[in-house]
Design an enzyme around this catalytic site. Structure first.
Site, PDB file in Angstrom:
ATOM      1  CB  SER A  33     -32.433  33.327  13.335  1.00  0.00           C
ATOM      2  OG  SER A  33     -31.412  33.146  14.263  1.00  0.00           O
ATOM      3  CE  LYS A  87     -29.327  36.831  13.447  1.00  0.00           C
ATOM      4  NZ  LYS A  87     -29.883  36.449  14.757  1.00  0.00           N
TER       5      LYS A  87
END
Lengths: 237, 237
Positions: free
Chosen positions: A156, A195
DNA sequence: AGTATACAAGAACAAGTGTTCGGTGTCAAG
DNA sequence: CTTGACACCGAACACTTGTTCTTGTATACT
């Protein structure tokens, strides 16, 4: 140009090796008598004579009339290095010592794509064998014990050049600025994810760096920042 | 659950701190008398009494009737760590020692885009201050002295997730397989470049990992492989 | 008041550890 | 053959270093 030195005698090499190996296992140098016992020299004056010779060669430093007043010089390290076993054993030994001084806990994998459980006790449980240790030049100013490492699972964050399998070294902190790459703990699902972090008023946006993945939106009360990425390590071998 | 221990006395803390600081600057522990002098304790029996108390608390280990037979335990390191100066100083000290044991030379920047001069003497000239050092767990099996590091300049390898400013740790080797990311020396221009390596019969293709850049084609006799990328390090702080 | 414990201190002693002395043997050079 | 340098050695000595003894003070508890 300096005249080539006569090789060390067998006894002198033996003495240096012994001092070196003694130091690997003790936090103090050996005594004259310990050296004698280990190298089959029955007389303290012969040990003393050879230590004097090694000192003259720049391989030892001595302090007079001080117990255990010996110190191997860097030149001696190199001298021994040419004849002792694999450097790797030395490296491992030094690293093991260093790891015990300061250690970065290497926790389980952190799934960059989906949150995973890391356990309720944040960053405190780790296997000592998994510790890795970093050069001071790589570490930013601050307490080394604020650091921990996680291995990334998933892609990701691939546009931030953080790949599956990479190790991220993180600094423990609870505040995040917009755009920081952070590990965050989600209370509701008891998991941690990696993230980019953005405050958006009444919600937090956890943004992947992968165009094929959607951001995650969570309630600010449900999220706790655990650390910010300071360094990325990748083994390409 | 263990009863909470009484705090250490001021003298005991002072003794531990002194032993610790003495060990930073000496390759042997202090004597009873050295400890006494440094902590304003005029009697060796008082020093001995306090050392016995610290041993009982698990903060020290002693060997009877051995000169300098003291050893701080790991518990003591943590105890001191709560009250001494920044851990960073400790880290730096340990790392400096480790670097002197085994070092990975950090050469100048390697321009991933365009070859740059690195000097004719391959990998042997380096500034000791630039050395960094790596955990044994990160190093693949082999001699640590085969490794060296280069700092990348340019973005020609960005699709391999090697960015401008990254440090690549390389293993010295002279053969390359197709697809290996290597540093190669170009004889004709006296420079080194970082690329994917491909044999193509009568020529070598040095392939960037950046779609905006063209590969470089060189005569096989003009090129010499210096090392293969084993690890990538990036500081994101 | 008495007892126990903690902490302190000087002095003496015990053991460890480094240095010196007087001697021997080998080898190379003159 | 002699001499000097080097290496070796046991023994004794000098000094360093750790341990014990005896005494004292302060505090807490019974």
């Amino acid at each position: 140009m300096k005249k080539r030195e006569k090789p060390l005698s067998e006894r002198q090499v033996s003495i240096l090796r012994y001092i070196w190996s003694y130091l690997q296992e003790n936090t103090r140098p050996p005594t004259i008598r310990e050296i004698g016992s280990a190298t089959d020299i029955s007389s303290t004056s012969v040990v003393n004579y050879n230590l004097t010779k090694l000192t003259e060669r720049g391989l030892l430093e001595r302090e007079a009339e001080v117990s255990r007043g010996l110190r191997l010089t860097e030149k001696a390290m190199h001298e021994i290095g040419q004849v002792t076993e694999a450097v790797a054993a030395v490296v491992e030994n030094v690293m093991e010592t260093a790891v015990r001084m300061v250690r970065v806990p290497l926790l389980g994998n952190i799934v960059a794509g989906e949150p995973i459980e890391v356990g309720n006790n944040d960053f405190s449980t780790y296997d000592e064998d998994d510790a890795l240790e970093l050069s001071a030049t790589m570490l930013p100013m601050g307490k080394a014990d604020e650091l921990f490492a996680l291995r990334v699972s998933g892609e990701s964050m691939i546009d931030a050049m953080v790949n599956d399998g990479d190790i991220v070294v993180m600094k423990q902190q609870q505040m995040a600025k917009n755009g920081d790459m952070v590990a965050v703990w989600l209370n509701s699902s008891d998991t941690t994810t990696l993230k980019y972090f953005f405050h958006e008023g009444n919600r937090v946006r956890l943004q992947p760096a992968n165009p094929t993945m959607d951001p995650i939106f969570v309630d600010p009360n449900d999220v706790r920042v655990q650390g910010k990425v300071m360094m990325v390590l990748r083994n390409t071998a």
